[in-house]
Design an enzyme around this catalytic site. Sequence first.
Site, PDB file in Angstrom:
ATOM      1  N   ASP A 139       1.706   0.674  -0.900  1.00 51.50           N
ATOM      2  CA  ASP A 139       1.390   1.371  -2.156  1.00 51.50           C
ATOM      3  C   ASP A 139      -0.102   1.651  -2.320  1.00 51.50           C
ATOM      4  O   ASP A 139      -0.539   2.039  -3.414  1.00 51.50           O
ATOM      5  CB  ASP A 139       1.887   0.539  -3.347  1.00 51.50           C
ATOM      6  CG  ASP A 139       3.398   0.599  -3.504  1.00 51.50           C
ATOM      7  OD1 ASP A 139       3.925   1.723  -3.651  1.00 51.50           O
ATOM      8  OD2 ASP A 139       4.059  -0.454  -3.448  1.00 51.50           O
ATOM      9  N   GLU A 182      -5.619   4.161  -8.172  1.00 54.26           N
ATOM     10  CA  GLU A 182      -6.005   4.004  -9.582  1.00 54.26           C
ATOM     11  C   GLU A 182      -5.699   2.602 -10.106  1.00 54.26           C
ATOM     12  O   GLU A 182      -6.369   2.127 -11.016  1.00 54.26           O
ATOM     13  CB  GLU A 182      -5.242   5.021 -10.438  1.00 54.26           C
ATOM     14  CG  GLU A 182      -5.634   4.949 -11.902  1.00 54.26           C
ATOM     15  CD  GLU A 182      -4.836   5.913 -12.758  1.00 54.26           C
ATOM     16  OE1 GLU A 182      -5.455   6.748 -13.405  1.00 54.26           O
ATOM     17  OE2 GLU A 182      -3.595   5.826 -12.766  1.00 54.26           O
ATOM     18  N   ASP A 183      -4.707   1.947  -9.520  1.00 55.70           N
ATOM     19  CA  ASP A 183      -4.274   0.666 -10.082  1.00 55.70           C
ATOM     20  C   ASP A 183      -5.197  -0.501  -9.767  1.00 55.70           C
ATOM     21  O   ASP A 183      -5.139  -1.523 -10.445  1.00 55.70           O
ATOM     22  CB  ASP A 183      -2.854   0.337  -9.576  1.00 55.70           C
ATOM     23  CG  ASP A 183      -1.839   1.312 -10.129  1.00 55.70           C
ATOM     24  OD1 ASP A 183      -1.968   1.692 -11.308  1.00 55.70           O
ATOM     25  OD2 ASP A 183      -0.937   1.719  -9.373  1.00 55.70           O
ATOM     26  N   ARG A 192       0.859  -5.940  -3.988  1.00 60.91           N
ATOM     27  CA  ARG A 192      -0.309  -5.059  -4.114  1.00 60.91           C
ATOM     28  C   ARG A 192      -1.603  -5.849  -4.351  1.00 60.91           C
ATOM     29  O   ARG A 192      -2.680  -5.257  -4.382  1.00 60.91           O
ATOM     30  CB  ARG A 192      -0.076  -4.055  -5.256  1.00 60.91           C
ATOM     31  CG  ARG A 192       1.167  -3.200  -5.064  1.00 60.91           C
ATOM     32  CD  ARG A 192       1.126  -1.953  -5.906  1.00 60.91           C
ATOM     33  NE  ARG A 192      -0.074  -1.181  -5.612  1.00 60.91           N
ATOM     34  CZ  ARG A 192      -0.479  -0.126  -6.300  1.00 60.91           C
ATOM     35  NH1 ARG A 192       0.212   0.290  -7.320  1.00 60.91           N
ATOM     36  NH2 ARG A 192      -1.585   0.527  -5.972  1.00 60.91           N
ATOM     37  N   ARG A 227       3.287  -5.155 -15.364  1.00 58.92           N
ATOM     38  CA  ARG A 227       2.203  -5.330 -14.379  1.00 58.92           C
ATOM     39  C   ARG A 227       0.892  -5.842 -14.989  1.00 58.92           C
ATOM     40  O   ARG A 227       0.001  -6.271 -14.268  1.00 58.92           O
ATOM     41  CB  ARG A 227       1.921  -3.996 -13.694  1.00 58.92           C
ATOM     42  CG  ARG A 227       3.129  -3.343 -13.021  1.00 58.92           C
ATOM     43  CD  ARG A 227       3.503  -4.076 -11.750  1.00 58.92           C
ATOM     44  NE  ARG A 227       4.612  -3.419 -11.078  1.00 58.92           N
ATOM     45  CZ  ARG A 227       4.472  -2.439 -10.188  1.00 58.92           C
ATOM     46  NH1 ARG A 227       3.275  -1.991  -9.873  1.00 58.92           N
ATOM     47  NH2 ARG A 227       5.531  -1.913  -9.607  1.00 58.92           N
ATOM     48  N   HIS A 281       3.802   2.177 -16.271  1.00 58.54           N
ATOM     49  CA  HIS A 281       2.406   2.010 -16.676  1.00 58.54           C
ATOM     50  C   HIS A 281       2.141   2.831 -17.944  1.00 58.54           C
ATOM     51  O   HIS A 281       2.822   3.825 -18.191  1.00 58.54           O
ATOM     52  CB  HIS A 281       1.464   2.529 -15.584  1.00 58.54           C
ATOM     53  CG  HIS A 281       1.361   1.646 -14.390  1.00 58.54           C
ATOM     54  ND1 HIS A 281       1.692   2.059 -13.123  1.00 58.54           N
ATOM     55  CD2 HIS A 281       0.947   0.361 -14.259  1.00 58.54           C
ATOM     56  CE1 HIS A 281       1.485   1.066 -12.259  1.00 58.54           C
ATOM     57  NE2 HIS A 281       1.031   0.026 -12.928  1.00 58.54           N
ATOM     58  N   CYS A 324      -2.422   8.284 -10.565  1.00 55.91           N
ATOM     59  CA  CYS A 324      -2.530   7.071  -9.731  1.00 55.91           C
ATOM     60  C   CYS A 324      -3.188   7.332  -8.394  1.00 55.91           C
ATOM     61  O   CYS A 324      -3.613   6.404  -7.718  1.00 55.91           O
ATOM     62  CB  CYS A 324      -1.160   6.480  -9.427  1.00 55.91           C
ATOM     63  SG  CYS A 324       0.083   6.755 -10.635  1.00 55.91           S
TER      64      CYS A 324
HETATM   65  C1  CIR Z   1       4.045   0.743  -7.629  1.00 52.75           C
HETATM   66  O1  CIR Z   1       5.170   0.492  -8.073  1.00 52.75           O
HETATM   67  O2  CIR Z   1       3.095  -0.014  -7.773  1.00 52.75           O
HETATM   68  C2  CIR Z   1       3.840   2.027  -6.874  1.00 52.75           C
HETATM   69  N1  CIR Z   1       5.002   2.335  -6.127  1.00 52.75           N
HETATM   70  C3  CIR Z   1       3.517   3.144  -7.826  1.00 52.75           C
HETATM   71  C4  CIR Z   1       2.264   2.923  -8.593  1.00 52.75           C
HETATM   72  C5  CIR Z   1       1.996   4.022  -9.527  1.00 52.75           C
HETATM   73  N2  CIR Z   1       0.775   3.822 -10.200  1.00 52.75           N
HETATM   74  C6  CIR Z   1       0.563   4.209 -11.450  1.00 52.75           C
HETATM   75  O3  CIR Z   1       1.466   4.682 -12.133  1.00 52.75           O
HETATM   76  N3  CIR Z   1      -0.658   3.989 -11.944  1.00 52.75           N
END
Ligand code: CIR
Length: 253
Positions: free
Chosen positions: A60, A65-66, A85, A131, A161, A248
């Site tokens: 991922d 961005e996360d 992650r 999260r 999110h 993201c």
């Molecule tokens: C996740 O579930 O962490 C990734 N597959 C997708 C993350 C998407 N990020 C976001 O919406 N900020």
Amino acid sequence: MFKKAIVRTPGKSMVMGISTAELGLPDYELALRQHASYIEALKACGLEVTVLPANEAFPDSTFVEDVALLTKECAIITNPGADSRRDEIASMKEVLKDFYKNIEEVQEPGRVEAGDIMMVGDHFYIGLSERTNQSGAAQVIGYLEKYGLSGSVVTLDEVLHLKTGIAYLEKNNLLACGEFLTKSAFQRFNILEIDASESYAANCIWVNGTVLMPKGYPNARQTIENAGYAIIEVDVSEFKKLDGGLSCLSLRF
Ligand code: CIR
């Protein structure tokens, strides 16, 4: 105004990324092409884009961005709520040393993914989600206040999110869908409603006057156009298959 962006090329391992979307596995070659178009769109908005190499160890990791919140004063490295992650942060920390003097880090038991954080000027709305937890949000607010910025928390129930369902487009305009249409925290904004049938398009990004939005959502496009924005549509269908929105895929600062 933003000057720079950081993105990470998706790896082949992206097919193993976390997903609840039930849209099938992403097509890697198509994802690469879509990612390249996304970079071109950021450049067309005047950004200098740093493209990090694929990191196959983290399926991922293209959703950069996360793992960090970038503000005009400091960078805050998050501590992703998804265990798979968590270690994405190590390489991002190194990268950010080239751009930031002030780097802070969310510590256990705090968990934060910055897809849950929306910037509105000097204020940051932080969604409490599966999260992002209270401790993480409190740490982020503490760091923001240390640098003269501020933060507040918002609860969310329906989406992954915070920015899955909401996007600030500057000029007091807020794109919103579903549960966010009625939240008291957001009633001060001019809400541009995205219909539930096009909910994926609530995740857009404002970049220096232009709105980048996902391709294929005509009603949302009309709503954003009517609000007076130039638009660039980017096809991100392969990232949608992994619950990833357009925001993201980059850190903008
Ligand atoms: C996740 O579930 O962490 C990734 N597959 C997708 C993350 C998407 N990020 C976001 O919406 N900020």
